[in-house]
Motif scaffolding. Structure first.
Motif: not given
Length: 556
Positions: A458, A494, A506
């Motif tokens: 992420g 995610s 993300h």
């Protein structure tokens, strides 16, 4: 082929004393629960600690899909396979929760011809460990409210009671409740709620404790509430730790059962990996390592959750050094990660397999970040085609690793011999250089952010001021050295369960943080993950019943 429960029922079980003898456990140190399961005595475990450790093998997997991966099945199969090739091996897995058993996920005993038995007992009440954990947890809940009722000498702020109740069932109606309604005699009304038992800190404590003394200390360290000045109130302040330990005395002792091939299996503890740390007990694993040359254990869900927590929490706390890891994948699950709908998984689709392999590749990279050598097990389904299997092998080879086709579900240990030989070679190679992902000295938020960036790929962890302030306060109180336990959907890297494959960039929102001071970690609740699951529209319980012969049908 027969159903799992039909296969398990037809098994020729050996008396548990014979199974224990395979590991040199004297019969007097086996506390039997019937003829086919027993607890191993604390006295024997203490004596065995003087022995040398065997090799620890972790079985993990890609992100789970409705198509199934068979991680527990592979764990059991590999344990049988190692014994088949002449090695002294044991497996260590978790106990089953009634929540998923009656919900959607099913049991936790493996499948096909790679199962732990007695399957029905293991998936239901087993030796009563979960009931003991639920009782100990809820005793503490009762003592908190009782203390407040009788004058509140500890000056607990009723708005800051953090200790919820638990039950071993999926029940969304209990997530948020108001307790103590009905008048003065019932106490002071306040907001409360339930978690599922496997999310209880008591479950985590049982799985991380090393003996009864350590268990009681950890139980005493549980923070149940805060005062108006935000100072913590501990379970020991309520004098709860002694009685809780009494309730958990027998539950702390590992359970010994057997596989379909009569090989020893320790089944103990059961924290979920999406909301807890997802590993069987330290007591079971460390005991098995003293009794067997090879110990095969699993960590829940995909490697982004279970393996990360196994390495960063369990191994860090227990001083374990895994020798090798097996990453389980199926062609069907890879096709699903490649965008194929469940109802279309039976048709050959090599391109979808190649696309879905990105998820597998991410997990391979992640496991190697911990310095542990990995091999891929392709859990075979009858619908797999040669072209699809070769596509997986070619992809894994391009990552510098090897993938082995395994047919243990249909053939038992005979179908996993090749993997067993290769795992032994990997474990004995001495190349493992295990190290946790982050240092104890990092700040709590930086630890969360490290997992987000290095494991989930992420862009950052996002948390509001209140969450960050809470983490800083815990650091000031001396809890900054603790590892973090990420509570996140198991279906994706995610927080969006529908985002499959290998997404990058993300943000991961941290909605809430909880301090598990007794267990020794900080829980970061990310996205919409729930610590009390709900049942699906058609729960598995609708298909579970007793047949005319009084036998259980429908368990899986």
């Amino acid at each position: 082929m027969k159903s799992d429960i039909e296969i398990a029922r037809a098994a020729k079980k050996k008396p548990i004393q014979e199974v224990g003898a395979r590991l040199d456990i004297p019969s007097e140190h086996l506390l039997p629960y019937g003829h086919d399961k027993a607890k191993v005595s604390a006295a024997f475990i203490a004596e065995a600690r003087k022995r040398k450790d065997g090799k620890l093998i972790l079985v993990t997997a890609i992100n789970p899909t409705p198509a199934g991966e068979g991680k527990t099945t592979t764990t059991v199969g590999l344990g049988d396979g190692l014994n088949r090739i002449g090695k002294k091996a044991a497996i260590c897995i978790r106990e089953a929760s009634l929540g998923p058993c009656f919900g959607v996920k099913g049991g936790a005993a493996g499948g096909g011809y790679a199962q732990v038995i007695p399957m029905e007992d293991m998936n239901l009440h087993f030796t009563g460990d979960f009931h003991a954990i639920t009782s100990a947890h809820n005793l503490l809940s009762a003592l908190v409210d009782n203390h407040i009722y009788w004058g509140n000498a500890l000056e607990i702020d009723t708005r800051r009671v953090t200790w919820r109740r638990v039950m071993d069932m999926n029940d969304r109606a209990l997530r948020e409740i108001v307790s103590s309604l009905g008048g003065v005699a019932n106490g002071f009304p306040r907001e409360a709620g339930f978690d599922i038992t496997v999310a209880s800190e008591v479950m985590a404590i049982l799985c991380l404790a090393t003996d009864l003394k350590d268990l009681q200390k950890r139980l005493g360290d549980i923070i149940v509430a805060y005062r108006r000045d935000k100072s913590p109130v501990y379970a020991r302040d309520l004098k709860a730790d002694g009685a809780m330990t009494v309730l958990l005395k027998d539950a702390l002792q590992p359970n010994l059962v057997q596989t379909l091939e009569n090989n020893p299996a320790f089944v103990h503890g059961g924290p979920f990996a999406n909301i807890a740390h997802g590993c069987n007990s330290v007591m079971a694993t460390t005991t098995a390592l003293k009794l067997a040359d090879y110990v095969v254990t699993e960590a829940g869900f995909g490697a982004d959750l279970g393996a990360e927590k196994f390495f960063d929490i369990k191994c860090r706390k227990a001083g374990l050094k895994p020798a090798a890891a097996v990453i389980v994948a199926t062609v069907r699950a890879l096709k699903m990660n490649g965008g194929v709908k469940k109802e279309e998984l039976g048709a050959e689709n090599v391109e979808a397999v190649k696309t879905g392999c990105a998820n597998l590749g991410r997990h391979i990279e992640n496991v190697k970040q911990f310095g542990v050598p990995a091999i891929v097990a392709i859990n075979h389904f009858h619908s797999d085609t040669e072209a699809e299997i070769e596509a997986v092998k070619a992809y894994v080879a391009a990552q510098g690793e090897e993938a082995v086709l395994c047919r243990h579900w249909a053939e038992g240990s005979a179908g996993i011999e090749e993997l067993a030989h290769k795992v032994v070679a990997l474990a004995e190679s001495g190349v493992s250089q295990f190290a946790p992902l982050y240092a104890d000295e990092m700040t709590l938020f930086d630890k969360i952010d490290t997992v987000v960036k290095r494991i989930y790929r992420g862009s950052e962890a996002i948390a509001d001021k209140a969450v960050r302030a809470q983490l800083r306060q815990w650091e000031e109180q001396g809890y900054g050295h603790l590892p973090v336990c990420m509570a996140k959907t198991q279906y994706s890297f995610s927080t969006d369960p529908n985002l499959r494959g290998a997404p990058t960039g993300h943000a991961v929102p941290v909605r809430e943080v909880r301090l598990s001071a007794g267990a020794g970690f900080v829980v970061a609740i990310c996205g919409e993950i729930m610590t009390m699951p709900g049942l699906p529209k058609v729960p598995s319980s609708e298909h579970i019943f007793l047949n005319d012969d009084g036998l259980i049908e429908g368990l899986s």
